[in-house]
Every structure is written in C-alpha cells, then in structure tokens.
Scaffold this motif. Sequence first.
Motif, mmCIF file in Angstrom:
data_model
loop_
_atom_site.group_PDB
_atom_site.id
_atom_site.type_symbol
_atom_site.label_atom_id
_atom_site.label_comp_id
_atom_site.label_asym_id
_atom_site.label_seq_id
_atom_site.Cartn_x
_atom_site.Cartn_y
_atom_site.Cartn_z
ATOM 1 N N GLU A 169 0.566 -1.445 0.307
ATOM 2 C CA GLU A 169 -0.062 -0.186 0.409
ATOM 3 C C GLU A 169 0.725 1.131 0.110
ATOM 4 O O GLU A 169 0.519 2.210 -0.662
ATOM 5 C CB GLU A 169 -0.874 -0.543 1.120
ATOM 6 C CG GLU A 169 -1.695 1.269 1.525
ATOM 7 C CD GLU A 169 -2.763 0.636 2.686
ATOM 8 O OE1 GLU A 169 -3.334 1.983 2.629
ATOM 9 O OE2 GLU A 169 -3.776 -0.448 3.131
ATOM 10 N N ALA A 170 2.355 1.246 0.980
ATOM 11 C CA ALA A 170 2.815 2.033 1.016
ATOM 12 C C ALA A 170 3.641 2.443 -0.285
ATOM 13 O O ALA A 170 3.506 3.763 -0.628
ATOM 14 C CB ALA A 170 4.198 2.257 1.552
ATOM 15 N N ALA A 171 4.233 1.627 -1.304
ATOM 16 C CA ALA A 171 4.266 1.589 -2.706
ATOM 17 C C ALA A 171 3.815 1.857 -3.858
ATOM 18 O O ALA A 171 3.539 2.843 -4.584
ATOM 19 C CB ALA A 171 4.672 0.283 -2.985
ATOM 20 N N SER A 172 1.917 1.496 -3.081
ATOM 21 C CA SER A 172 1.125 2.121 -4.110
ATOM 22 C C SER A 172 0.661 3.176 -4.187
ATOM 23 O O SER A 172 0.833 4.301 -5.189
ATOM 24 C CB SER A 172 -0.161 1.363 -3.947
ATOM 25 O OG SER A 172 -1.399 2.128 -4.433
#
Length: 186
Positions: free
Chosen positions: A1-4
């Motif tokens: 989610e952080a990468a997204s």
Amino acid sequence: EAASETRRLIYLSAGIALILTTIFAFFLSSRITAPIRIMRQAALEVAQGKFHTKVPILTQDEIGQLAIAFNRMRRELNRNISELNQEKEQLSRILLSMADGVITFDKHGLIRITNPQADHVIQMMLYEEGEADVGSKVKVPTQLRPLFERVVEQEHEELLEKTVQGRSMAILMAPLYEGQYIRGAV
C-alpha cells in the motif's frame, strides 16, 4: 500500500511537472515567435512598398537588435528610394525642357527614353522611310542603324550630319555603360 501511494504520488508529480513544462514552453515560444511574426508582417508590408511600417522594439535581446536593424534598413531603403525618385523626376524635367532631341537605346536598339523633340525627329525619319504608323516604331530608325551599330561595336561616340525632310541635323551618338559593359547608346 505504501508502494502504491508512492507510485501515485510520483505519477501526480510527473503529471504536474509535464503540465507546468508545457505551459512554460508555450509561454517561452510565444515570447520568441510573437516579435518574429510582427517582423515578418512588417517585412511583407515593406515588400509591398509600404516603407513607413515600423517594427516595435519590445526587448533588448537579439530579437530587439533585429528589430532595430530592420527599422534602420527600412529607413535607409525609404531614403534611397526617395532620392532615386527625385533624381528620376529631375532627369525627366531636364529632358522635357531641352531644345535638342535626346533618345536612349538599349543594346538591342530598342528605344527606351525620348523627349518630345526626339519624338518629332523620329517621326520625320520614319515618314521618310515610308512607315505608315510612326507611333508603333520602337527600334532604331533605319537611317540611324549603321551609326548605332558602330557606336556599340567600337565603344566610342560618333557624329553624323544628316538631312531629314530638308532639315540639316547633327546627330551625336555615344555609348551608355553599365559598369564596364555597354548597355546601349544615347
């Protein structure tokens, strides 16, 4: 989610950067092309003979210097054309007021310039030669052709005494030059 979330933030930043770069490029190109369009329009007007057209000097960079040079060129061109027109008018008035006939021939023997006195002499010569329509003759009269050819070939003036319709005339013909080449005779 952080990468997204990071990826979305990068895409958003890239989109904003692309939009800002496009706006900046459009602003920069219009700032450069607008004065060039104005100069192009002024050049077209000068080409049409409108020598009072001025290019506004909007900047002090190379485009501004080009506008200054264009305005200077336009001014000089206008001055030179005015001087040429004045000289042409003066020559025309001198020819009209002369008591002697003056005829200018090109190198092919076509009549280029005459004054009224010369027109009268030409008409008399053509009448003697049997020409019915003396107004349409634009070549050297037959009686003057040998003189014209000698002047052009030998490149020096010649004097001929001639009687035309009972009138004695002294005809002086000299070569006309354009630089070092003969362009006709007078």
